[in-house]
Design an enzyme around this catalytic site. Structure first.
Site, PDB file in Angstrom:
ATOM      1  N   ASP A 149       0.740  -1.217   0.047  1.00 43.87           N
ATOM      2  CA  ASP A 149       0.087   0.261  -0.106  1.00 43.87           C
ATOM      3  C   ASP A 149       0.730   1.141  -0.034  1.00 43.87           C
ATOM      4  O   ASP A 149       2.158   1.291  -0.118  1.00 43.87           O
ATOM      5  CB  ASP A 149      -0.956  -0.150   1.097  1.00 43.87           C
ATOM      6  CG  ASP A 149      -2.239   0.610   1.011  1.00 43.87           C
ATOM      7  OD1 ASP A 149      -2.344   1.667   0.157  1.00 43.87           O
ATOM      8  OD2 ASP A 149      -3.410   0.358   1.577  1.00 43.87           O
ATOM      9  N   GLU A 160     -10.338   6.755   4.798  1.00 39.72           N
ATOM     10  CA  GLU A 160      -9.502   6.022   5.727  1.00 39.72           C
ATOM     11  C   GLU A 160      -9.555   6.543   7.151  1.00 39.72           C
ATOM     12  O   GLU A 160     -10.531   6.465   7.813  1.00 39.72           O
ATOM     13  CB  GLU A 160      -7.934   6.220   5.210  1.00 39.72           C
ATOM     14  CG  GLU A 160      -7.895   5.408   3.742  1.00 39.72           C
ATOM     15  CD  GLU A 160      -6.498   5.259   3.122  1.00 39.72           C
ATOM     16  OE1 GLU A 160      -5.516   5.421   3.950  1.00 39.72           O
ATOM     17  OE2 GLU A 160      -6.585   5.283   1.886  1.00 39.72           O
TER      18      GLU A 160
END
Length: 627
Positions: A307, A513
């Site tokens: 990521d 997020e």
């Protein structure tokens, strides 16, 4: 003299033939099998070229010169990163092709692969169709529809020259306090597993009798997909983003792993590793799960990608010991690293570790082999440059109609009248005066949620194209019906205007997020006040736009009808279609609706299960017949 000339000619011909034969490279021959091409190219590459293939950088630091100098294997757009505000498809294509020309000018002419977060359509791009977020698609219970959305997303990505998308997210969100819960189809692993039909939608249907785990992309109207975030990202303690998932091996396999089994069988090209930890071990450093289970046990043959700055976060604070982080991440089995800015430091660090024998060359070869395998499978070597042939696919009417259908099927009717024999919905199209209120009624940004144009989403109607719920209502009702919009009306206004009924559209503001992590899960003001002011005086339906269940007690008692609309995207007409009876409500809750946050985490099947609305709940209505 003539004989000499003839001799020279034949010598030149022989030399030319020898050179031509010597220059034949199997990896450039599309008639050769992928494994033959991969092996041939790998054997020709230097360490510098191999390490370059393992690097993915952000487009803002990329250039043809950088691609050429460092042999960069991939470029990405981070959330909201575009060539320019409201960039056209042609601008995207020109930018990507410019980077690609730098790659094609290298010694081995290995094309780079461009990736983007197309998580509900090609959502970074101006005028793209924005589909409902995954939680809404989970409510449709319609894998065939999700497959069509995958195919449409692939076309809209290819319309901008992009062949690789960081989707689907197959997280199983077990706690709605998590800021990424809307990226999860459901709390139920079986439902998430069913929705992996988006993989063949994106990539194309894998041929019959294909070997398990081999990456597959059907052609230049499809894209390479990425199953994420491996594994357990939706199970962290209290839903805290990037945190620790405390769970035993059996439950990890039965809850969080099924979507990966199925995606691999369907030929998914790449898998992205999660920021989170499993029982205290960072996934970006978990060799047992990345290499031991994913690659060896499940026989995944595509490439594993980190990521965004994921390897930096192996340590705390992030980047505290970068050399260790590189060694741990590559040693765990990560093949491509999303750096995204600090690429020279990563390249130097990895080169040092290989030359010093801390990382074996076999690990580098495994990584590069997997990356090349995906590039060959995609046909990237044969068609490295994008063209304008698909630009008309971006935001096409066909795709917007598909998104509108998805919105209709995603809506979950939680309440319809104070008693079953007196339903409020569907509303009549012909009435005297309707009040439309609420912060989300005429705000396309709020309607779409995070991961839309900007990383954290936006507010307002100016940054992309679409239809707000207010506009859809006005387009749907009879021409004689007066629609009055007041975003946050006071009680006096509500009571003094003789409204027939009210439609209140409120919900969460966009987030992505960690910024979406919430310990209270309440609707931000003035949402609750608007509900009380309007529903205390009129018959009202509340349209709730949120990325997850939120606290709705005690306000639900004053509401006549309540609809969970999730984050429906750009096509607000889908809401009006069902609200006014052109179609019936059919959506079912993809996750449990709690009474209070003190109950969390609470999922279907738990011994303490006591929800406000259970998993799978959803009232239905019949379409209104037109006479």
């Amino acid at each position: 003299m003539a004989r000499t000339r003839i001799t020279i000619f034949f010598m030149g011909l022989v030399l030319w033939c020898c050179l031509t034969k010597a220059e034949y490279m199997k990896y450039k021959d599309p008639k050769q099998a992928v494994h033959v091409r991969t092996r041939d190219l790998l054997d020709r590459m230097t360490l510098e070229e191999k390490i370059g293939q393992m690097v993915q950088i952000e487009r803002s630091v990329a250039s043809a010169d950088v691609m050429n100098k460092y042999f960069i294997g991939s470029v990405l757009s981070g959330g909201g990163s575009a060539p320019s505000p409201q960039a056209s498809p042609e601008a995207w294509i020109n930018m990507i092709n410019d980077f690609q020309k730098g790659s094609l000018a290298t010694r081995m002419q290995i094309p780079m692969i461009y990736g983007i977060d197309a998580v509900h359509g090609n959502n970074n791009v101006y005028k793209a169709t924005i589909f409902p977020h995954n939680i809404g698609l989970g409510a449709t219970r319609d894998p065939k529809l999700v497959k069509k959305i995958g195919a449409a997303t692939a076309l809209e990505s290819r319309a901008t020259g992009i062949p690789y998308v960081f989707a689907p997210c197959i997280a199983v969100c077990r706690d709605p306090r998590w800021g990424r819960c809307y990226e999860s189809y459901s709390e139920d692993p079986h439902l998430v597993d069913a929705m992996t039909e988006i993989v063949p939608g994106l990539q194309g249907d894998i041929p019959a009798k294909s070997s398990k785990g081999i990456p597959f992309v059907a052609g230049n109207k499809n894209v390479a997909a990425c199953a994420k975030h491996y594994v357990g990202d939706g199970g962290t303690t209290k839903g805290i983003n990037e945190n620790n998932t405390v769970i035993n091996w059996h439950d990890l396999l039965s809850i969080h792993m099924p979507g990966y089994y199925t995606s691999i069988i369907k030929g998914v090209s790449t898998v992205m590793v999660s920021y989170s930890s499993w029982n205290g071990v960072k996934m970006h450093a978990n060799r047992d799960l990345v290499t031991g289970f994913l690659k060896n046990k499940l026989r995944f043959r595509g490439f594993v990608i980190s990521d965004w700055e994921g390897i930096d976060r192996i340590t705390y604070p992030p980047h505290a010991n970068y050399t260790y982080s590189i060694q741990a991440a590559i040693g765990s089995g990560i093949d491509m690293v999303m750096v995204p800015y600090n690429y020279s430091s990563f390249i130097h660090g990895l080169t040092f570790l290989v030359k010093s024998n801390f990382i074996p060359m076999s690990r580098i070869d495994d990584a590069v082999k997997r990356i090349l395998r995906v590039k060959f499978a995609m046909g990237l070597f044969e068609n490295p440059l994008a063209d304008n042939s698909l630009v008309d696919q971006l935001g096409s009417q066909e795709h917007r109609e598909l998104a509108r259908e998805a919105v209709r099927k995603s809506l979950v009717l939680l309440k319809n009248g104070h008693s079953a024999d007196q339903p409020l919905l569907p509303l009549p199209k012909k009435t005297s005066k309707i009040l439309v209120a609420g912060s989300h009624a005429d705000n396309l940004g709020y309607q779409c949620g995070g991961w839309t144009i900007e990383w954290q989403g936006f507010s307002g109607n100016d940054l992309t194209n679409g239809t707000t719920v207010l506009k859809a209502i006005k387009n749907t009702v009879d021409s004689s019906t007066n629609v009055v919009y007041e975003e946050n009306p006071d009680p006096k206004f509500v009571k003094s205007n003789n409204f027939s009924c009210a439609i209140v559209v409120v919900g969460e503001h966009p987030y992505v997020e960690t910024k979406g992590d919430s310990m209270n899960l309440t609707i931000p003001e003035p949402g609750p006040t608007t509900i009380r002011n309007v529903c205390g005086a009129l018959k009202c339906v509340v349209i709730l736009m949120s990325g997850r269940p939120v606290v709705i007690e005690p306000d639900i008692d004053s509401v006549d009808a309540l609809v969970a609309a999730w984050l429906p995207g750009s096509e607000g007409h889908g809401v009006a279609d069902v609200l006014f009876g052109d179609y019936g409500f059919s959506g079912k809750l993809p996750r449990t609706w709690f009474k209070t946050v003190d109950q969390l985490p609470m999922n279907v099947g738990d011994p303490h299960y006591d929800p406000l609305f259970p998993f799978g709940f959803g009232l239905t209505t019949e379409p209104t017949k037109a006479y």
